[in-house]
Scaffold this motif. Structure first.
Motif, PDB file in Angstrom:
ATOM      1  N   ALA A 169       7.473 -24.820 -29.205  1.00  0.00           N
ATOM      2  CA  ALA A 169       8.444 -23.741 -28.543  1.00  0.00           C
ATOM      3  C   ALA A 169       9.807 -23.729 -29.129  1.00  0.00           C
ATOM      4  CB  ALA A 169       8.507 -24.181 -26.937  1.00  0.00           C
ATOM      5  N   ASP A 170      10.361 -24.698 -29.557  1.00  0.00           N
ATOM      6  CA  ASP A 170      11.685 -24.679 -30.069  1.00  0.00           C
ATOM      7  C   ASP A 170      11.667 -24.103 -31.258  1.00  0.00           C
ATOM      8  OD1 ASP A 170      12.806 -26.010 -27.841  1.00  0.00           O
ATOM      9  OD2 ASP A 170      12.838 -28.077 -28.752  1.00  0.00           O
ATOM     10  N   VAL A 171      10.693 -24.514 -32.005  1.00  0.00           N
ATOM     11  CA  VAL A 171      10.352 -23.830 -33.577  1.00  0.00           C
ATOM     12  C   VAL A 171      10.435 -22.576 -33.450  1.00  0.00           C
ATOM     13  CG1 VAL A 171       8.948 -23.540 -35.450  1.00  0.00           C
ATOM     14  CG2 VAL A 171       9.304 -25.879 -34.520  1.00  0.00           C
ATOM     15  N   GLN A 172       9.655 -21.778 -32.483  1.00  0.00           N
ATOM     16  CA  GLN A 172       9.537 -20.389 -32.226  1.00  0.00           C
ATOM     17  C   GLN A 172      10.855 -19.691 -32.074  1.00  0.00           C
ATOM     18  OE1 GLN A 172       7.080 -18.715 -33.219  1.00  0.00           O
ATOM     19  NE2 GLN A 172       5.505 -20.480 -33.331  1.00  0.00           N
ATOM     20  N   VAL A 173      11.630 -20.384 -31.233  1.00  0.00           N
ATOM     21  CA  VAL A 173      12.946 -19.799 -30.836  1.00  0.00           C
ATOM     22  C   VAL A 173      13.915 -19.915 -31.785  1.00  0.00           C
ATOM     23  CG1 VAL A 173      15.112 -20.096 -29.253  1.00  0.00           C
ATOM     24  CG2 VAL A 173      12.837 -20.188 -28.232  1.00  0.00           C
ATOM     25  N   LEU A 174      13.906 -20.738 -32.809  1.00  0.00           N
ATOM     26  CA  LEU A 174      14.677 -20.845 -33.771  1.00  0.00           C
ATOM     27  C   LEU A 174      14.371 -20.120 -34.939  1.00  0.00           C
ATOM     28  CD1 LEU A 174      15.666 -24.764 -33.921  1.00  0.00           C
ATOM     29  CD2 LEU A 174      16.886 -23.024 -33.095  1.00  0.00           C
ATOM     30  N   LEU A 175      13.046 -19.817 -35.257  1.00  0.00           N
ATOM     31  CA  LEU A 175      12.625 -18.863 -36.157  1.00  0.00           C
ATOM     32  C   LEU A 175      12.897 -17.430 -35.848  1.00  0.00           C
ATOM     33  CD1 LEU A 175       9.214 -20.511 -37.241  1.00  0.00           C
ATOM     34  CD2 LEU A 175      11.047 -19.968 -38.570  1.00  0.00           C
ATOM     35  N   GLU A 176      12.741 -17.275 -34.492  1.00  0.00           N
ATOM     36  CA  GLU A 176      13.273 -15.858 -34.133  1.00  0.00           C
ATOM     37  C   GLU A 176      14.864 -15.702 -34.338  1.00  0.00           C
ATOM     38  OE1 GLU A 176      14.900 -15.196 -30.066  1.00  0.00           O
ATOM     39  OE2 GLU A 176      13.201 -14.075 -29.634  1.00  0.00           O
TER      40      GLU A 176
END
Length: 286
Positions: A169-176
């Motif tokens: 979840a955090d990885v996806q937000v930071l990649l966004e």
């Protein structure tokens, strides 16, 4: 009773089969080679750090071409860019360390990443102009806490499955956030290109005197060099966006297939993402 009677050849075969079956069911580092290669390729993708630095240094390239009035505005923008640069880079550092940790868990080697925790910084600041929001700050805090917990514990009781499950979840937000920032970099670069090349587009046609001939020739050469530079940079923005989007999609697929990471189809899929990312890295480095 003679105990040796129980050790028939078929019994040895059965014991060996059970042992091998147990190994296969639990899996091991070798069976996650594709995950390791994907994580390595993601950590080494490149492009973002270079483009972040280019964004930070926009004013240095623009300044010789600016009027006094435009220069004042540009200096204010320069101050703002430099103020957020470290935050933009911190996001990348956290994701690189996450991918390095994931690679380590998927492989056989064990090495210490604790020194890299000190390089993550103290957190992000929300910035309306850049698009960094509170949820990006929360994701950054969550991922750094996960990394600190995993690395400081010596990776005990931690597997690829739990790392991906806890971090996705955090990885996806930071990649966004990185994708949005790369788009901001591209937009800033487009404005810079229009500012610099626009001067030549306006001035060269009006420089018709014979005494200006050498100056016009030099200006045309400079214009051509700058045009080539911007074309190459535009390509890098596009490749960087492709790479970040592919990392996000691949990690999402990992999360969806945690129950069958060792299945042939899943391994083929992850391997394909790894190949694509390596190809993009090579293209960015050209």
């Amino acid at each position: 009773m003679n105990i040796k009677l129980f050790w028939r050849p078929w019994l040895l075969v059965l014991v060996a089969s059970l042992l091998l079956g147990g190994c296969a069911s639990t899996g091991g580092p070798v069976s996650l080679a594709e995950v390791r290669e994907f994580a390595d390729a993601s950590a080494r993708l490149g492009g973002y750090a270079e483009l972040s630095k280019r964004y930070r240094d926009t004013y240095e390239r623009e300044q010789p071409y600016l009027s006094p009035a435009a220069d004042r505005i540009a200096r204010e923008n320069d101050t703002r860019r430099k103020a957020v640069y470290e935050d933009f880079i911190a996001i990348q550092k956290s994701l690189v360390l996450y991918m390095q940790t994931l690679s380590l868990l998927a492989g056989e080697a064990r090495y210490d990443l604790s020194t890299q925790l000190d390089d993550l910084g103290n957190g992000l600041k929300a910035n309306s102009e850049s698009g960094l929001q509170q949820r990006h700050i929360i994701a950054y805090t969550g991922l750094t806490r996960l990394l600190t917990r995993v690395i400081a514990s010596g990776y005990q009781n931690r597997s690829v499955e739990t790392m991906v499950r806890d971090g996705d979840a955090d990885v996806q937000v930071l990649l966004e956030a990185m994708i949005n920032l790369t788009r901001l970099y591209a937009k800033t670069n487009e404005n810079e290109k229009k500012t610099i090349l626009g001067i030549f587009d306006v001035e060269i046609p009006f420089s018709t005197r014979n005494s200006d001939r050498m100056l016009v020739t030099l200006a045309k050469v400079h214009y051509l060099n700058k045009s080539t530079e911007y074309k190459l940079i535009d390509k890098r923005y596009d490749l960087a966006l492709q790479g970040l989007t592919k990392v996000a999609l691949a990690h999402q697929k990992l999360r969806e297939h945690l129950h069958d990471l060792r299945a042939d189809e899943t391994r083929k899929m992850i391997a394909a993402y790894g190949r694509d990312l390596r190809a993009l890295r090579d293209a960015i480095s050209e």
